[in-house]
Design an enzyme around this catalytic site. Structure first.
Site, PDB file in Angstrom:
ATOM      1  N   HIS A  20       0.769  -1.586   0.079  1.00 42.57           N
ATOM      2  CA  HIS A  20      -0.304   0.289   0.295  1.00 42.57           C
ATOM      3  C   HIS A  20       0.768   1.235  -0.120  1.00 42.57           C
ATOM      4  O   HIS A  20       2.009   1.025   0.855  1.00 42.57           O
ATOM      5  CB  HIS A  20      -0.706   0.131   1.290  1.00 42.57           C
ATOM      6  CG  HIS A  20      -2.004   0.578   1.085  1.00 42.57           C
ATOM      7  ND1 HIS A  20      -2.374   1.782   2.370  1.00 42.57           N
ATOM      8  CD2 HIS A  20      -2.505   1.699   0.138  1.00 42.57           C
ATOM      9  CE1 HIS A  20      -3.040   2.323   2.699  1.00 42.57           C
ATOM     10  NE2 HIS A  20      -3.409   2.260   1.003  1.00 42.57           N
ATOM     11  N   TYR A 120       5.604  13.132 -23.255  1.00 45.99           N
ATOM     12  CA  TYR A 120       4.631  12.843 -21.933  1.00 45.99           C
ATOM     13  C   TYR A 120       3.546  12.035 -21.367  1.00 45.99           C
ATOM     14  O   TYR A 120       2.804  12.042 -20.585  1.00 45.99           O
ATOM     15  CB  TYR A 120       4.173  14.462 -21.476  1.00 45.99           C
ATOM     16  CG  TYR A 120       4.575  15.579 -21.783  1.00 45.99           C
ATOM     17  CD1 TYR A 120       5.930  16.595 -20.616  1.00 45.99           C
ATOM     18  CD2 TYR A 120       4.722  16.769 -23.259  1.00 45.99           C
ATOM     19  CE1 TYR A 120       6.688  17.322 -20.610  1.00 45.99           C
ATOM     20  CE2 TYR A 120       5.807  17.774 -22.779  1.00 45.99           C
ATOM     21  CZ  TYR A 120       6.775  17.980 -21.914  1.00 45.99           C
ATOM     22  OH  TYR A 120       7.657  18.750 -21.867  1.00 45.99           O
TER      23      TYR A 120
END
Length: 131
Positions: A20, A120
């Site tokens: 996590h 990008y």
């Protein structure tokens, strides 16, 4: 033999080992890999594999709670921006400058280099939990 969508052994190991909050970068061919970050190089030739195909495959395996995208993506690569929006669905997305995205990449578990050769085409995924 593995039956799920993600077949690449190195990438499967990384995804299976993520906890996590861990970060995974998926980048275009030109995104630099910070020193100390594991690089998983999937690039075969320009455009193969495509960035969005790799994102889609990883999203089928990785629980994602948030994502980071460069601000420049929307203006300079609208097709990738639209694809990310579609694939990420309701995942919260933070936009930062491209330079900030590269700085955040230094904290990633791994960087996946695709064959994408458009500007990008990069995203950082933050692992969530399935419970």
């Amino acid at each position: 033999m593995k039956k799920t969508t993600l077949l690449n052994q190195a990438l499967s190991e990384v995804v299976a080992g993520m906890g996590h909050g861990d970060l995974l970068v998926i980048g275009d061919y030109g995104l630099p890999c910070p020193k100390g970050v594991r690089r998983i190089d999937l690039a075969l030739r320009p455009g193969i594999p495509a960035f969005l195909d790799v994102v889609e495959t990883i999203l089928a395996e990785l629980q994602v709670e948030a994502a980071v995208v460069a601000r420049e993506t929307a203006e300079r690569n609208p097709a990738v921006q639209e694809g990310l929006t579609r694939l990420l669905g309701g995942v919260p997305v933070t936009t930062v400058s491209h330079e900030e995205l590269k700085e955040i990449s230094a904290r990633a578990v791994a960087l996946v280099r695709t064959g994408e050769c458009t500007p990008y085409a990069n995203v950082i995924l933050r692992a969530g939990v399935t419970f």
